[in-house]
Design a protein around this motif. Structure first.
Motif, PDB file in Angstrom:
ATOM      1  N   ARG A   1       0.837  -1.200   0.000  1.00 63.15           N
ATOM      2  CA  ARG A   1       0.000   0.000   0.000  1.00 63.15           C
ATOM      3  C   ARG A   1       0.883   1.266   0.000  1.00 63.15           C
ATOM      4  O   ARG A   1       0.633   2.214  -0.747  1.00 63.15           O
ATOM      5  CB  ARG A   1      -0.885  -0.030   1.245  1.00 63.15           C
ATOM      6  N   LEU A   2       1.927   1.230   0.852  1.00 62.31           N
ATOM      7  CA  LEU A   2       2.851   2.376   0.912  1.00 62.31           C
ATOM      8  C   LEU A   2       3.591   2.538  -0.413  1.00 62.31           C
ATOM      9  O   LEU A   2       3.788   3.655  -0.907  1.00 62.31           O
ATOM     10  CB  LEU A   2       3.864   2.185   2.048  1.00 62.31           C
ATOM     11  N   LEU A   3       3.991   1.395  -0.970  1.00 69.00           N
ATOM     12  CA  LEU A   3       4.699   1.444  -2.252  1.00 69.00           C
ATOM     13  C   LEU A   3       3.807   2.072  -3.329  1.00 69.00           C
ATOM     14  O   LEU A   3       4.262   2.914  -4.114  1.00 69.00           O
ATOM     15  CB  LEU A   3       5.120   0.026  -2.662  1.00 69.00           C
ATOM     16  N   THR A   4       2.550   1.672  -3.324  1.00 68.22           N
ATOM     17  CA  THR A   4       1.616   2.223  -4.300  1.00 68.22           C
ATOM     18  C   THR A   4       1.519   3.747  -4.152  1.00 68.22           C
ATOM     19  O   THR A   4       1.488   4.484  -5.154  1.00 68.22           O
ATOM     20  CB  THR A   4       0.221   1.571  -4.110  1.00 68.22           C
ATOM     21  N   LEU A   5       1.491   4.210  -2.915  1.00 75.08           N
ATOM     22  CA  LEU A   5       1.429   5.664  -2.672  1.00 75.08           C
ATOM     23  C   LEU A   5       2.667   6.348  -3.244  1.00 75.08           C
ATOM     24  O   LEU A   5       2.574   7.412  -3.882  1.00 75.08           O
ATOM     25  CB  LEU A   5       1.315   5.959  -1.167  1.00 75.08           C
ATOM     26  N   LEU A   6       3.830   5.741  -3.022  1.00 77.28           N
ATOM     27  CA  LEU A   6       5.076   6.338  -3.517  1.00 77.28           C
ATOM     28  C   LEU A   6       5.129   6.319  -5.057  1.00 77.28           C
ATOM     29  O   LEU A   6       5.593   7.280  -5.680  1.00 77.28           O
ATOM     30  CB  LEU A   6       6.289   5.594  -2.931  1.00 77.28           C
ATOM     31  N   VAL A   7       4.633   5.229  -5.645  1.00 80.65           N
ATOM     32  CA  VAL A   7       4.599   5.150  -7.111  1.00 80.65           C
ATOM     33  C   VAL A   7       3.657   6.224  -7.668  1.00 80.65           C
ATOM     34  O   VAL A   7       3.969   6.907  -8.650  1.00 80.65           O
ATOM     35  CB  VAL A   7       4.174   3.734  -7.561  1.00 80.65           C
ATOM     36  N   GLU A   8       2.510   6.403  -6.995  1.00 79.42           N
ATOM     37  CA  GLU A   8       1.555   7.445  -7.415  1.00 79.42           C
ATOM     38  C   GLU A   8       2.223   8.823  -7.395  1.00 79.42           C
ATOM     39  O   GLU A   8       2.059   9.625  -8.312  1.00 79.42           O
ATOM     40  CB  GLU A   8       0.354   7.480  -6.466  1.00 79.42           C
ATOM     41  N   LEU A   9       2.983   9.057  -6.337  1.00 84.43           N
ATOM     42  CA  LEU A   9       3.682  10.352  -6.209  1.00 84.43           C
ATOM     43  C   LEU A   9       4.686  10.525  -7.350  1.00 84.43           C
ATOM     44  O   LEU A   9       4.835  11.612  -7.904  1.00 84.43           O
ATOM     45  CB  LEU A   9       4.407  10.443  -4.854  1.00 84.43           C
ATOM     46  N   ASN A  10       5.388   9.444  -7.665  1.00 81.03           N
ATOM     47  CA  ASN A  10       6.363   9.510  -8.753  1.00 81.03           C
ATOM     48  C   ASN A  10       5.660   9.819 -10.073  1.00 81.03           C
ATOM     49  O   ASN A  10       6.159  10.605 -10.892  1.00 81.03           O
ATOM     50  CB  ASN A  10       7.128   8.190  -8.837  1.00 81.03           C
ATOM     51  N   LYS A  11       4.485   9.232 -10.240  1.00 85.24           N
ATOM     52  CA  LYS A  11       3.731   9.503 -11.472  1.00 85.24           C
ATOM     53  C   LYS A  11       3.257  10.945 -11.529  1.00 85.24           C
ATOM     54  O   LYS A  11       2.950  11.475 -12.601  1.00 85.24           O
ATOM     55  CB  LYS A  11       2.563   8.525 -11.592  1.00 85.24           C
ATOM     56  N   MET A  12       3.173  11.580 -10.361  1.00 86.01           N
ATOM     57  CA  MET A  12       2.828  13.019 -10.320  1.00 86.01           C
ATOM     58  C   MET A  12       4.058  13.880 -10.611  1.00 86.01           C
ATOM     59  O   MET A  12       3.996  15.107 -10.547  1.00 86.01           O
ATOM     60  CB  MET A  12       2.288  13.393  -8.939  1.00 86.01           C
TER      61      MET A  12
END
Lengths: 300, 225
Positions: free
Chosen positions: B174-185
Motif C-alpha cells: 500500500r505504501l509502495l503504491t502511494l510512492l509510485v503514485e507520487l512519482n507519477k505526479m
C-alpha cells in the motif's frame, strides 16, 4: 514593519507555532517564580535607591544653606559677643538671616542626651547662632576673620565636615541600590539562560523533527523565546505588584529625616517599579534568544 | 535536484562511504539496497544535508551543501520530503497537526492548504485517526502519517528510509503504491530498503533504477533484481 507592530505581533504570537514545543510545567513554574522573586527584590532595591537619593538631596540642601556659629565665652561676655556676632552677620553679604537660638531651643537640642529638665541658663553652654545663606552664599574665610576680630569666642561651622560624609554615605547607598538592581537583572538573565538551555536540551527531539520538516533556526528560537519572555513578564509583574504593596505597607514616621521609616516611593517615583516587569521581559527575551541560537548552532 | 560527486563520509578515521557519484534527476525513481550497516541511512542523510560530506561534494538544488547556511538548508528541506524508518513525530500534537507541521513552520497554513491537508489525510487512509496522538498509532499508520507529512509541501524529492520496515506485506504494498503514485505526479523518489521483494513488486509498476550499496561504494544493481 515598525517596532510597535513587531512587538504586538510578538505578544500576540502564533498559536500554532507556540504548540510545536511541548509545555514544560516544572521549568515554567520555576521561571515564573524566580522572575517574581527577583522583581520583588528589585522593587525593594529601587525603593532603597530612591530613598537614599531623596535623603542625599535633603541633607545636601538643608546643610548646604545653613551654618552655625558657636560662641563660647564667660557668662558675663556671652550676651555682648552674641550681639557682636549678629551685627557682623547683618553686615555680611550672602547672609539671608541670622538668629541666636533661644534657651528653649538649645534645651530641646540637648534633651536627647541630658533629659528634659536641663538648667541651660546655669551651665556654661555655648550660645548657638543659626545662619541661613542666600543662594549666592557668603565668603566663609572672610567671615571667620571678622568674627575673630569682633567676637573672639565665636567659631563658624559651615557644616562642610558634616555634610560631606553624610551626602557621600547617601550617595553610596543609592549606588548600592542600583548595583543591586543590576545584579538582580544579571541573575535573572543567568537563571533564564539556564532554564532555556535546559528546555532546549530536553527538547532536542522536537528540534530534530522541526529541522527535518524545514524549520529555520529563527522559527525554533522564537517558540522558546516567546514562551520564556512571557513567563518572565508575568512572574515579574506579580512580583512587582507584591513588592509595591509591601513597600506601601512599610511603617511611616513623621520625621522625614529618619532613613528606615523613609524607605519607599513618593509621588511620581511610584511609576519607577513599573519598569521592572519590562526590564525582566527584555532581559528574558535576549537571554533566551542568545541561549537558543547558541544551542541551535551547536546542533546540526 | 540532488547531485553527489565523488562524495565521501566517515564517522571516524575509516570512511563509510567513498567515491559516491549519483544524480537524482527530476521524476526519477530509485531504490537503494544493501545489507544493514552498509551506509544506506548515511547516504540518505547526505542527500538532505543532515550530514555534510567529509570529501567530494553534495549539491542540493544547485547549491553546494557545505556552503549552505542553516537557513539555506531549512529552505532546501522544504523541497525534500523525508520518511524515516522510526518516523519521528511531535508526540504531544495530534496526527493532523504533525502532518501539517511543514506548513506550520513555513507559515503556509492557509485555507486552501487546510483543504489539501484534509484530502491528504484521506489519501493515506488516516481520516479516522487524525485526532489521535502519534504514540497511539500502529506501525503502518505511523509510516503513512510520515509519508503524508513528507509530501504535504508538494516537494520535488521524496527520500524514504526503510519505509516498510515496521509493517506487514499488505501495508508495504500500500505504501509502495502511494510512492509510485507520487512519482507519477512528477516527484523524484529514492527509497532505501533491504526488502528485495518490495523492489521486485515496484518494478512491475514503475521504471525504477536500483542501486546497491556495499564496500562503501554505490553500484548499479544487476539483473538479479
Amino acid at each position: 514593519m515598525n517596532v510597535v507592530s513587531r512587538f504586538l505581533r510578538f505578544v500576540q504570537g502564533d498559536s500554532q507555532a507556540d504548540r510545536v514545543v511541548p509545555p514544560t510545567g516544572y521549568s515554567a513554574r520555576l521561571t515564573v517564580f524566580t522572575a517574581g522573586a527577583m522583581a520583588f527584590l528589585a522593587v525593594f532595591a529601587m525603593a532603597l535607591s530612591l530613598a537614599a537619593d531623596r535623603l542625599a538631596d535633603r541633607w545636601s540642601d538643608a546643610l548646604a544653606r545653613t551654618s552655625t556659629i558657636r560662641i563660647s565665652a564667660p557668662l558675663a561676655e556671652l550676651e555682648a559677643q552674641t550681639w557682636a556676632v549678629l551685627t557682623v552677620l547683618e553686615q555680611t553679604s550672602g547672609v539671608d538671616s541670622a538668629r541666636a537660638l533661644t534657651d528653649d531651643e538649645q534645651r530641646a537640642l540637648l534633651e536627647p542626651w541630658f533629659g528634659p529638665d536641663l538648667p541651660v541658663a546655669d551651665l556654661p553652654i555655648p550660645r548657638l547662632v543659626e545662619v541661613v545663606e542666600t543662594a549666592e552664599g557668603y565668603d566663609a574665610e572672610g567671615l571667620r576673620q571678622r568674627l575673630a576680630a569682633e567676637a573672639p569666642g565665636a567659631v563658624l561651622d559651615d557644616h562642610t565636615r558634616w555634610r560631606r560624609p553624610l551626602v557621600e554615605a547617601a550617595n553610596g547607598l543609592r549606588l548600592l541600590g542600583w548595583v543591586a538592581i543590576a545584579l538582580i537583572l544579571a541573575s535573572t538573565a543567568a537563571m533564564i539562560t539556564l532554564a532555556a538551555g535546559s528546555a532546549l536540551a530536553a527538547n532536542q527531539g522536537v528540534i530534530k523533527v522541526l529541522r527535518l520538516v524545514g524549520a529555520r533556526d529563527n522559527y525554533i528560537a522564537r517558540a522558546f523565546v516567546r514562551r520564556f519572555t512571557l513567563r518572565a513578564l508575568s512572574g515579574a509583574a506579580a512580583g512587582t505588584v507584591a513588592g509595591m504593596i509591601a513597600v506601601a505597607l512599610l511603617p511611616r514616621a513623621g520625621d522625614e529625616q529618619a532613613f528606615l521609616t523613609g524607605l519607599g516611593f513618593s509621588g511620581l517615583h511610584w511609576l519607577w517599579p513599573l519598569t521592572v516587569p519590562v526590564l525582566a521581559a527584555v532581559t528574558a527575551f535576549w537571554a533566551t534568544r542568545i541561549a537558543a541560537f547558541r544551542t541551535l548552532g551547536g546542533l546540526r | 535536484m540532488i547531485e553527489l560527486e565523488d562524495a565521501a563520509y566517515g564517522y571516524g578515521t575509516e570512511p563509510l562511504l567513498s567515491e559516491i557519484g549519483l544524480r537524482l534527476a527530476p521524476g526519477s525513481f530509485h531504490f537503494l539496497t544493501g545489507p544493514s550497516g552498509a551506509g544506506k541511512t548515511t547516504f540518505l542523510r547526505l542527500c538532505y544535508a543532515d550530514l555534510l560530506p567529509t570529501g567530494g561534494s553534495v549539491r542540493l538544488f544547485e547549491q553546494e551543501a557545505k556552503a549552505m547556511s542553516r537557513d539555506d538548508i531549512a529552505k532546501a528541506r522544504q523541497r525534500i520530503g523525508v520518511v524515516h524508518q522510526d518516523c519521528q513525530f511531535l508526540d504531544h500534537l495530534p496526527v493532523a497537526e504533525n502532518i501539517a507541521l511543514p506548513l506550520t513552520v513555513s507559515g503556509r497554513k492557509t485555507g486552501q492548504e487546510a483543504a489539501n491537508l484534509e484530502e491528504l489525510i484521506g489519501w493515506v487512509g488516516l481520516r479516522a485517526r487524525a485526532d489521535a496522538l502519534p504514540p497511539e498509532l500502529s506501525g503502518g499508520e505511523r509510516q503513512r502519517a510520515a509519508l503524508a507529512r513528507a509530501v504535504i509541501m508538494d516537494p520535488d524529492v521524496i527520500l524514504a528510509d526503510e519505509p516498510t520496515g515496521n509493517v506487514d506485506w499488505e501495508m508495504s504494498l500500500r505504501l509502495l503504491t502511494l510512492l509510485v503514485e507520487l512519482n507519477k505526479m512528477g516527484k523524484t523518489v529514492l527509497i532505501a530498503t533491504h526488502d528485495l521483494a518490495l523492489i521486485r513488486a515496484a518494478k512491475a509498476q514503475v521504471s525504477a533504477r536500483v542501486l546497491r550499496i556495499g564496500g562503501g561504494r554505490i553500484h548499479l544493481a544487476g539483473a538479479d533484481l
